[in-house]
Design a protein around this motif. Structure first.
Motif, PDB file in Angstrom:
ATOM      1  N   ALA A 164       0.817  -1.210   0.000  1.00  0.00           N
ATOM      2  CA  ALA A 164       0.000   0.000   0.000  1.00  0.00           C
ATOM      3  C   ALA A 164       0.852   1.262   0.000  1.00  0.00           C
ATOM      4  O   ALA A 164       0.495   2.256  -0.636  1.00  0.00           O
ATOM      5  CB  ALA A 164      -0.951  -0.001   1.196  1.00  0.00           C
ATOM      6  N   ALA A 165       1.991   1.226   0.681  1.00  0.00           N
ATOM      7  CA  ALA A 165       2.855   2.409   0.737  1.00  0.00           C
ATOM      8  C   ALA A 165       3.421   2.764  -0.635  1.00  0.00           C
ATOM      9  O   ALA A 165       3.772   3.911  -0.892  1.00  0.00           O
ATOM     10  CB  ALA A 165       4.000   2.178   1.720  1.00  0.00           C
ATOM     11  N   LEU A 166       3.480   1.799  -1.519  1.00  0.00           N
ATOM     12  CA  LEU A 166       4.038   2.018  -2.853  1.00  0.00           C
ATOM     13  C   LEU A 166       2.970   2.303  -3.903  1.00  0.00           C
ATOM     14  O   LEU A 166       3.290   2.587  -5.058  1.00  0.00           O
ATOM     15  CB  LEU A 166       4.868   0.801  -3.279  1.00  0.00           C
ATOM     16  N   GLN A 167       1.699   2.222  -3.517  1.00  0.00           N
ATOM     17  CA  GLN A 167       0.610   2.356  -4.484  1.00  0.00           C
ATOM     18  C   GLN A 167       0.624   3.653  -5.295  1.00  0.00           C
ATOM     19  O   GLN A 167       0.372   3.602  -6.498  1.00  0.00           O
ATOM     20  CB  GLN A 167      -0.748   2.185  -3.797  1.00  0.00           C
ATOM     21  N   PRO A 168       0.919   4.815  -4.703  1.00  0.00           N
ATOM     22  CA  PRO A 168       0.918   6.027  -5.533  1.00  0.00           C
ATOM     23  C   PRO A 168       1.914   5.954  -6.697  1.00  0.00           C
ATOM     24  O   PRO A 168       1.580   6.325  -7.827  1.00  0.00           O
ATOM     25  CB  PRO A 168       1.290   7.140  -4.546  1.00  0.00           C
ATOM     26  N   LEU A 169       3.097   5.441  -6.441  1.00  0.00           N
ATOM     27  CA  LEU A 169       4.086   5.317  -7.520  1.00  0.00           C
ATOM     28  C   LEU A 169       3.691   4.224  -8.508  1.00  0.00           C
ATOM     29  O   LEU A 169       3.843   4.393  -9.723  1.00  0.00           O
ATOM     30  CB  LEU A 169       5.472   5.018  -6.949  1.00  0.00           C
ATOM     31  N   PRO A 184      11.017   6.211 -21.663  1.00  0.00           N
ATOM     32  CA  PRO A 184      11.165   7.663 -21.570  1.00  0.00           C
ATOM     33  C   PRO A 184      11.802   8.049 -20.231  1.00  0.00           C
ATOM     34  O   PRO A 184      11.613   7.365 -19.213  1.00  0.00           O
ATOM     35  CB  PRO A 184       9.724   8.182 -21.662  1.00  0.00           C
ATOM     36  N   GLU A 185      12.516   9.146 -20.229  1.00  0.00           N
ATOM     37  CA  GLU A 185      13.244   9.605 -19.039  1.00  0.00           C
ATOM     38  C   GLU A 185      12.332   9.763 -17.819  1.00  0.00           C
ATOM     39  O   GLU A 185      12.726   9.419 -16.699  1.00  0.00           O
ATOM     40  CB  GLU A 185      13.956  10.932 -19.345  1.00  0.00           C
ATOM     41  N   ALA A 186      11.134  10.277 -18.001  1.00  0.00           N
ATOM     42  CA  ALA A 186      10.223  10.471 -16.864  1.00  0.00           C
ATOM     43  C   ALA A 186       9.885   9.147 -16.191  1.00  0.00           C
ATOM     44  O   ALA A 186       9.776   9.077 -14.962  1.00  0.00           O
ATOM     45  CB  ALA A 186       8.950  11.173 -17.322  1.00  0.00           C
ATOM     46  N   ASP A 187       9.724   8.093 -16.984  1.00  0.00           N
ATOM     47  CA  ASP A 187       9.401   6.789 -16.420  1.00  0.00           C
ATOM     48  C   ASP A 187      10.598   6.189 -15.695  1.00  0.00           C
ATOM     49  O   ASP A 187      10.445   5.511 -14.677  1.00  0.00           O
ATOM     50  CB  ASP A 187       8.890   5.857 -17.511  1.00  0.00           C
ATOM     51  N   ILE A 188      11.781   6.448 -16.201  1.00  0.00           N
ATOM     52  CA  ILE A 188      12.991   5.983 -15.533  1.00  0.00           C
ATOM     53  C   ILE A 188      13.101   6.651 -14.161  1.00  0.00           C
ATOM     54  O   ILE A 188      13.409   5.996 -13.159  1.00  0.00           O
ATOM     55  CB  ILE A 188      14.234   6.263 -16.403  1.00  0.00           C
ATOM     56  N   THR A 189      12.825   7.933 -14.111  1.00  0.00           N
ATOM     57  CA  THR A 189      12.861   8.662 -12.839  1.00  0.00           C
ATOM     58  C   THR A 189      11.856   8.071 -11.854  1.00  0.00           C
ATOM     59  O   THR A 189      12.172   7.870 -10.677  1.00  0.00           O
ATOM     60  CB  THR A 189      12.567  10.160 -13.078  1.00  0.00           C
ATOM     61  N   LEU A 190      10.644   7.778 -12.329  1.00  0.00           N
ATOM     62  CA  LEU A 190       9.635   7.168 -11.465  1.00  0.00           C
ATOM     63  C   LEU A 190      10.060   5.783 -10.986  1.00  0.00           C
ATOM     64  O   LEU A 190       9.833   5.426  -9.823  1.00  0.00           O
ATOM     65  CB  LEU A 190       8.292   7.077 -12.190  1.00  0.00           C
ATOM     66  N   ALA A 197      12.543   6.185  -8.224  1.00  0.00           N
ATOM     67  CA  ALA A 197      11.835   6.605  -7.009  1.00  0.00           C
ATOM     68  C   ALA A 197      11.127   5.407  -6.372  1.00  0.00           C
ATOM     69  O   ALA A 197      11.137   5.254  -5.144  1.00  0.00           O
ATOM     70  CB  ALA A 197      10.840   7.709  -7.333  1.00  0.00           C
ATOM     71  N   LEU A 198      10.526   4.555  -7.202  1.00  0.00           N
ATOM     72  CA  LEU A 198       9.869   3.351  -6.701  1.00  0.00           C
ATOM     73  C   LEU A 198      10.884   2.433  -6.033  1.00  0.00           C
ATOM     74  O   LEU A 198      10.639   1.915  -4.936  1.00  0.00           O
ATOM     75  CB  LEU A 198       9.149   2.624  -7.841  1.00  0.00           C
ATOM     76  N   GLU A 227      13.778   3.232  -4.675  1.00  0.00           N
ATOM     77  CA  GLU A 227      14.218   3.842  -3.418  1.00  0.00           C
ATOM     78  C   GLU A 227      13.155   3.687  -2.322  1.00  0.00           C
ATOM     79  O   GLU A 227      13.464   3.364  -1.179  1.00  0.00           O
ATOM     80  CB  GLU A 227      14.560   5.308  -3.620  1.00  0.00           C
ATOM     81  N   ALA A 228      11.900   3.919  -2.685  1.00  0.00           N
ATOM     82  CA  ALA A 228      10.811   3.783  -1.716  1.00  0.00           C
ATOM     83  C   ALA A 228      10.686   2.337  -1.234  1.00  0.00           C
ATOM     84  O   ALA A 228      10.518   2.076  -0.044  1.00  0.00           O
ATOM     85  CB  ALA A 228       9.491   4.254  -2.321  1.00  0.00           C
ATOM     86  N   ALA A 229      10.796   1.396  -2.159  1.00  0.00           N
ATOM     87  CA  ALA A 229      10.684  -0.020  -1.807  1.00  0.00           C
ATOM     88  C   ALA A 229      11.848  -0.443  -0.915  1.00  0.00           C
ATOM     89  O   ALA A 229      11.646  -1.147   0.083  1.00  0.00           O
ATOM     90  CB  ALA A 229      10.646  -0.883  -3.064  1.00  0.00           C
ATOM     91  N   GLU A 230      13.057  -0.026  -1.241  1.00  0.00           N
ATOM     92  CA  GLU A 230      14.220  -0.410  -0.437  1.00  0.00           C
ATOM     93  C   GLU A 230      14.137   0.191   0.959  1.00  0.00           C
ATOM     94  O   GLU A 230      14.512  -0.455   1.934  1.00  0.00           O
ATOM     95  CB  GLU A 230      15.507  -0.004  -1.140  1.00  0.00           C
ATOM     96  N   THR A 231      13.657   1.416   1.056  1.00  0.00           N
ATOM     97  CA  THR A 231      13.493   2.046   2.369  1.00  0.00           C
ATOM     98  C   THR A 231      12.430   1.318   3.171  1.00  0.00           C
ATOM     99  O   THR A 231      12.591   1.059   4.365  1.00  0.00           O
ATOM    100  CB  THR A 231      13.102   3.525   2.197  1.00  0.00           C
ATOM    101  N   TRP A 232      11.349   0.966   2.501  1.00  0.00           N
ATOM    102  CA  TRP A 232      10.224   0.328   3.158  1.00  0.00           C
ATOM    103  C   TRP A 232      10.538  -1.103   3.545  1.00  0.00           C
ATOM    104  O   TRP A 232      10.138  -1.579   4.600  1.00  0.00           O
ATOM    105  CB  TRP A 232       9.029   0.405   2.236  1.00  0.00           C
ATOM    106  N   LEU A 233      11.254  -1.819   2.668  1.00  0.00           N
ATOM    107  CA  LEU A 233      11.571  -3.219   2.934  1.00  0.00           C
ATOM    108  C   LEU A 233      12.645  -3.303   3.979  1.00  0.00           C
ATOM    109  O   LEU A 233      12.795  -4.177   4.721  1.00  0.00           O
ATOM    110  CB  LEU A 233      12.023  -3.936   1.659  1.00  0.00           C
TER     111      LEU A 233
END
Length: 85
Positions: free
Chosen positions: A7-12, A67-73, A76-77, A79-85
């Motif tokens: 759930a914490a990763l759902q927005p990304l 595309p670059e924007a998707d790579i950035t996302l 971010a995903l 990083e969020a997953a590694e922090t959360w896990l």
């Protein structure tokens, strides 16, 4: 065994799914788009940390064709997953 709640990763995850649906024809190869969506769907079903890492790596392997924007996302995903896990 403890199951994971993504759930914490759902927005990304939702943002990546939305962007994948908006790719213009030719901007991303059809096979890359198919693989991206399959990895993303598999990631959303993960219940173990190893599964999350496996499918994140599968998504990151596609970055040369995205595309670059998707790579950035994706980064971010990750990083969020590694922090959360």
């Amino acid at each position: 065994m403890t199951t994971l709640d993504l759930a914490a990763l759902q927005p990304l995850l939702q943002r990546l799914e939305t962007r994948a649906g908006q790719w213009e024809t030719g901007r991303v190869q059809a096979e890359t788009g198919r693989r991206f969506r399959a990895e993303l769907q598999a990631l959303k079903r993960c219940t173990a940390a190893a599964c999350v890492h496996h499918h994140l790596n599968g998504l990151l392997a596609l970055t040369p064709d995205l595309p670059e924007a998707d790579i950035t996302l994706l980064h971010a995903l990750r990083e969020a997953a590694e922090t959360w896990l």
